[in-house]
Design a protein around this motif. Structure first.
Motif, PDB file in Angstrom:
ATOM      1  N   VAL A 110       0.834  -1.196   0.000  1.00 33.77           N
ATOM      2  CA  VAL A 110       0.000   0.000   0.000  1.00 33.77           C
ATOM      3  C   VAL A 110       0.876   1.257   0.000  1.00 33.77           C
ATOM      4  O   VAL A 110       1.845   1.343   0.749  1.00 33.77           O
ATOM      5  N   ALA A 111       0.502   2.193  -0.854  1.00 29.55           N
ATOM      6  CA  ALA A 111       1.130   3.516  -0.860  1.00 29.55           C
ATOM      7  C   ALA A 111       0.026   4.534  -0.627  1.00 29.55           C
ATOM      8  O   ALA A 111      -1.109   4.359  -1.082  1.00 29.55           O
ATOM      9  N   TYR A 112       0.346   5.584   0.114  1.00 31.29           N
ATOM     10  CA  TYR A 112      -0.631   6.633   0.406  1.00 31.29           C
ATOM     11  C   TYR A 112      -0.196   7.936  -0.245  1.00 31.29           C
ATOM     12  O   TYR A 112       0.936   8.362  -0.080  1.00 31.29           O
ATOM     13  N   GLU A 113      -1.118   8.526  -1.000  1.00 28.80           N
ATOM     14  CA  GLU A 113      -0.868   9.831  -1.603  1.00 28.80           C
ATOM     15  C   GLU A 113      -2.144  10.651  -1.543  1.00 28.80           C
ATOM     16  O   GLU A 113      -3.214  10.169  -1.902  1.00 28.80           O
ATOM     17  N   GLY A 120      -4.184  11.465   0.705  1.00 27.24           N
ATOM     18  CA  GLY A 120      -5.302  10.886   1.426  1.00 27.24           C
ATOM     19  C   GLY A 120      -5.923   9.667   0.792  1.00 27.24           C
ATOM     20  O   GLY A 120      -6.976   9.204   1.228  1.00 27.24           O
ATOM     21  N   LYS A 121      -5.292   9.111  -0.247  1.00 33.47           N
ATOM     22  CA  LYS A 121      -5.821   7.914  -0.929  1.00 33.47           C
ATOM     23  C   LYS A 121      -4.810   6.791  -0.838  1.00 33.47           C
ATOM     24  O   LYS A 121      -3.600   7.015  -0.846  1.00 33.47           O
ATOM     25  N   ALA A 122      -5.327   5.569  -0.747  1.00 30.37           N
ATOM     26  CA  ALA A 122      -4.467   4.380  -0.698  1.00 30.37           C
ATOM     27  C   ALA A 122      -4.400   3.763  -2.097  1.00 30.37           C
ATOM     28  O   ALA A 122      -5.423   3.641  -2.783  1.00 30.37           O
ATOM     29  N   PHE A 123      -3.222   3.402  -2.510  1.00 33.21           N
ATOM     30  CA  PHE A 123      -2.998   2.757  -3.804  1.00 33.21           C
ATOM     31  C   PHE A 123      -2.316   1.418  -3.586  1.00 33.21           C
ATOM     32  O   PHE A 123      -1.364   1.321  -2.802  1.00 33.21           O
ATOM     33  N   PHE A 124      -2.790   0.384  -4.289  1.00 25.73           N
ATOM     34  CA  PHE A 124      -2.209  -0.962  -4.158  1.00 25.73           C
ATOM     35  C   PHE A 124      -1.399  -1.303  -5.383  1.00 25.73           C
ATOM     36  O   PHE A 124      -1.736  -1.000  -6.481  1.00 25.73           O
TER      37      PHE A 124
END
Length: 115
Positions: free
Chosen positions: A106-109, A111-115
Motif C-alpha cells: 500500500v502507498a498513500y498519496e 489521502g488515498k491508498a494505492f495498491f
C-alpha cells in the motif's frame, strides 16, 4: 511479551502501573529496556528468553499482558497463548498487534491508498 527497548514499559510506568515486567529474546533489547527504565526512574522485572518458554512467572497474577509486533515471532503460538492465559487473572486481558502483509503493498498519496 517482546518488551523491546522498554519504551512501552516506560509508557505504563508514566501511567501509574503498579509493576513492570518484560520478556524479550534479545539480550541487547533487555539491556536497552533496563537503561531506558532506569533513566526514567523505573524498575522492572526483565527476563531474557523466548516468550514460549517457562520463566517462572507467577500464574493468575497479571491484569494485562500485551505484545506489540512480537507475538508473531513465537515458535509455538498455542504454547505461548497457553502461557499467557496462565499468567492472567480470571478477568485479565491479553492485547497484541501484528502487521499484515498487505501493508507492504500500500502507498498513500493525497489521502488515498494505492495498491
Amino acid at each position: 511479551m517482546g518488551c523491546g527497548n522498554g519504551e512501552s514499559l516506560k509508557y505504563h510506568g508514566n501511567n501509574k502501573a503498579a509493576e513492570l515486567w518484560g520478556i524479550d529474546i534479545s539480550k541487547n533489547q533487555i539491556e536497552k529496556a533496563a537503561n531506558c527504565l532506569s533513566e526514567s526512574g523505573y524498575a522492572a522485572k526483565l527476563i531474557c528468553g523466548a516468550m514460549e518458554d517457562e520463566h517462572g512467572l507467577p500464574t493468575d497474577y497479571f491484569d494485562y499482558i500485551y505484545s506489540i509486533y512480537a507475538i508473531g515471532w513465537t515458535t509455538d503460538l498455542q504454547g505461548t497463548f497457553n502461557r499467557v492465559a496462565s499468567y492472567l487473572k480470571k478477568d485479565g486481558v491479553f492485547i497484541f498487534s501484528w502487521s499484515h502483509h498487505i501493508h507492504m503493498c500500500v502507498a498513500y498519496e493525497e489521502g488515498k491508498a494505492f495498491f
